[in-house]
Each structure stands twice: as C-alpha cells, then as structure tokens.
Scaffold this motif. Structure first.
Motif, PDB file in Angstrom:
ATOM      1  N   UNK A  82       0.868  -1.186   0.000  1.00  0.00           N
ATOM      2  CA  UNK A  82       0.000   0.000   0.000  1.00  0.00           C
ATOM      3  C   UNK A  82       0.898   1.227   0.000  1.00  0.00           C
ATOM      4  N   UNK A  83       0.334   2.415  -0.246  1.00  0.00           N
ATOM      5  CA  UNK A  83       1.164   3.633  -0.185  1.00  0.00           C
ATOM      6  C   UNK A  83       1.898   3.729   1.146  1.00  0.00           C
ATOM      7  N   UNK A  84       3.148   4.167   1.096  1.00  0.00           N
ATOM      8  CA  UNK A  84       3.997   4.167   2.281  1.00  0.00           C
ATOM      9  C   UNK A  84       3.429   5.031   3.405  1.00  0.00           C
ATOM     10  N   UNK A  85       2.855   6.195   3.064  1.00  0.00           N
ATOM     11  CA  UNK A  85       2.301   7.042   4.117  1.00  0.00           C
ATOM     12  C   UNK A  85       1.152   6.356   4.848  1.00  0.00           C
ATOM     13  N   UNK A  86       0.366   5.554   4.094  1.00  0.00           N
ATOM     14  CA  UNK A  86      -0.740   4.813   4.716  1.00  0.00           C
ATOM     15  C   UNK A  86      -0.200   3.712   5.624  1.00  0.00           C
ATOM     16  N   UNK A  87       0.824   2.998   5.160  1.00  0.00           N
ATOM     17  CA  UNK A  87       1.409   1.913   5.955  1.00  0.00           C
ATOM     18  C   UNK A  87       1.985   2.434   7.269  1.00  0.00           C
ATOM     19  N   UNK A  88       2.745   3.537   7.211  1.00  0.00           N
ATOM     20  CA  UNK A  88       3.382   4.059   8.416  1.00  0.00           C
ATOM     21  C   UNK A  88       2.340   4.659   9.358  1.00  0.00           C
ATOM     22  N   UNK A  89       1.335   5.336   8.806  1.00  0.00           N
ATOM     23  CA  UNK A  89       0.269   5.863   9.654  1.00  0.00           C
ATOM     24  C   UNK A  89      -0.442   4.733  10.392  1.00  0.00           C
ATOM     25  N   UNK A  90      -0.792   3.668   9.666  1.00  0.00           N
ATOM     26  CA  UNK A  90      -1.455   2.525  10.300  1.00  0.00           C
ATOM     27  C   UNK A  90      -0.562   1.883  11.355  1.00  0.00           C
ATOM     28  N   UNK A  91       0.747   1.827  11.089  1.00  0.00           N
ATOM     29  CA  UNK A  91       1.673   1.257  12.068  1.00  0.00           C
ATOM     30  C   UNK A  91       1.722   2.094  13.340  1.00  0.00           C
ATOM     31  N   UNK A  92       1.654   3.420  13.195  1.00  0.00           N
ATOM     32  CA  UNK A  92       1.612   4.291  14.375  1.00  0.00           C
ATOM     33  C   UNK A  92       0.322   4.081  15.162  1.00  0.00           C
ATOM     34  N   UNK A  93      -0.806   4.018  14.452  1.00  0.00           N
ATOM     35  CA  UNK A  93      -2.096   3.819  15.127  1.00  0.00           C
ATOM     36  C   UNK A  93      -2.079   2.512  15.912  1.00  0.00           C
ATOM     37  N   UNK A  94      -1.678   1.421  15.260  1.00  0.00           N
ATOM     38  CA  UNK A  94      -1.690   0.123  15.924  1.00  0.00           C
ATOM     39  C   UNK A  94      -0.638   0.047  17.020  1.00  0.00           C
ATOM     40  N   UNK A  95       0.554   0.597  16.761  1.00  0.00           N
ATOM     41  CA  UNK A  95       1.614   0.556  17.767  1.00  0.00           C
ATOM     42  C   UNK A  95       1.240   1.317  19.024  1.00  0.00           C
ATOM     43  N   UNK A  96       0.663   2.516  18.858  1.00  0.00           N
ATOM     44  CA  UNK A  96       0.247   3.315  20.011  1.00  0.00           C
ATOM     45  C   UNK A  96      -0.930   2.654  20.726  1.00  0.00           C
ATOM     46  N   UNK A  97      -1.836   2.051  19.961  1.00  0.00           N
ATOM     47  CA  UNK A  97      -2.966   1.360  20.580  1.00  0.00           C
ATOM     48  C   UNK A  97      -2.489   0.176  21.417  1.00  0.00           C
TER      49      UNK A  97
END
Length: 205
Positions: A82-97
C-alpha cells in the motif's frame, strides 16, 4: 512441390519459442510487521487521534528505496503493498494502541472527539549501505497538539541494522525502526506529563 519457409521466418519462430520459455520476474509485495501488544496501563486515560502522515516528495514511491547519498534507487520488483504514508500511519495507530498507555487510539476518519491529535511527516524511509553493512533509516517529524496548542514537536530518527541480504530482512528492520519511534513517542508523552495530565485525580483519603 513442398515450399520451404524463408530462413528469416525460421529464425523468428525459433526466437519466439525461446522467449516463451523465459520466466518473467514477479513483483514481491511487503507490509510492515505488526507490533506486539503490551500490558495495558490500569491508569490509562485520554483519546489520541493519529492524523494521516505527510510523505516527502523524494520518497513518494511504492517501491522500496536504496539511498546512496543524495541518489535514490528503487527496487523495481520489491514493492510496498500500500502507499507508504498509509502503511506508516497505520503502524503508528496500531503501535500506540497496543502500547496500552491511552484509553483509545483513533485514525483520522474515526468519529468522535479526542484529547490529543498527533500530526507528522515521513522525512526518511530508505535503505542505505554503511560500508559492508546495510541499514534501514526511518525519520519521522511528529508533533502533538491539544486544543490547537502544540505540546511538543520533534524529529524522531532511528537507524536499524539489516541482518542478512534478503529484502524481507530490510522490511523487518524498517518495522523495528517504526516501533522504536512509537516507544520513543510514548516515553516523550510520559516524560512531558502529557499522559499524567489526562488521568483522573487520585481521591484523597
């Protein structure tokens, strides 16, 4: 009388037959590793919204990138799923959660209000060679806001060594880099008293 095919046609047919036996390289698609869930803080409170990260033009590519100074070379067959900005954003959301330090972590499109809003941009996300050693470099500029007030703004930079020659080893190193930034972000929020300020006061005895 049997007519013979011209020599040029025979050569063309043989060439086409040979081409049909060549295996075309296939693209490989990668995602970032999922972070492991951590024990939830019993005093966790507050809602954190992670806004979509901005992506620098120089690294706006769906291919994994290798940096050599100011020159970037894409790996044409190794691509992000997927687009890199989407992947990293999702990783931040899941990591912080999964860090368990706040009550809820939302994405940019999730309804409802929030206590804090995290914004940022991807500054660097490329593989580089340091002598004989491969490195995955991750740099995110992040800032935390509360009611339009910036609580802190900083650039988080992590360099992870790539263990092995496979592309999957580089992806693992990128994943570790993002998770390290999540850990650093949580530490920064705790150190600055951001998390403590959202917790309900302890009743006096």
């Amino acid at each position: 009388m049997t007519r013979r095919a011209p020599l040029g046609c025979v050569a063309l047919l043989l060439s086409l037959a040979a081409c049909g036996s060549v295996e075309v390289p296939r693209e490989r698609f990668y995602r970032l590793d999922l972070p492991a869930p951590m024990p939830a803080d019993p005093q966790r409170a507050g809602v954190l919204r992670v806004q979509d990260l901005q992506l620098g033009t120089a690294i706006d590519s769906d291919c994994l990138l290798v940096a050599d100074g100011v020159r970037l070379e894409p790996r044409p067959l190794d691509r992000w799923v997927a687009p890199l900005d989407r992947l990293v954003t999702d990783a931040l959301v899941l990591g912080l959660s999964r860090s368990g330090v706040v009550e809820l972590v939302k994405g940019s499109a999730d309804p409802g209000s929030e206590t804090w809003s995290l914004h940022g941009r991807i500054v660097d996300f490329a593989e580089a060679n340091a002598g004989s050693q491969r490195q995955a470099r991750v740099a995110l500029e992040l800032w935390l806001e509360q009611r339009d007030q910036v609580l802190f703004r900083d650039e988080f930079v992590v360099v992870e060594q790539v263990e092995g020659n496979a592309t999957s080893a580089a992806v693992t190193a990128f994943s570790k880099g993002v998770q390290t930034i999540v850990d650093q972000l949580v530490t920064r929020m705790d150190h600055d008293g951001v998390l403590a300020a959202a917790r309900p006061p302890v009743p006096s005895r």
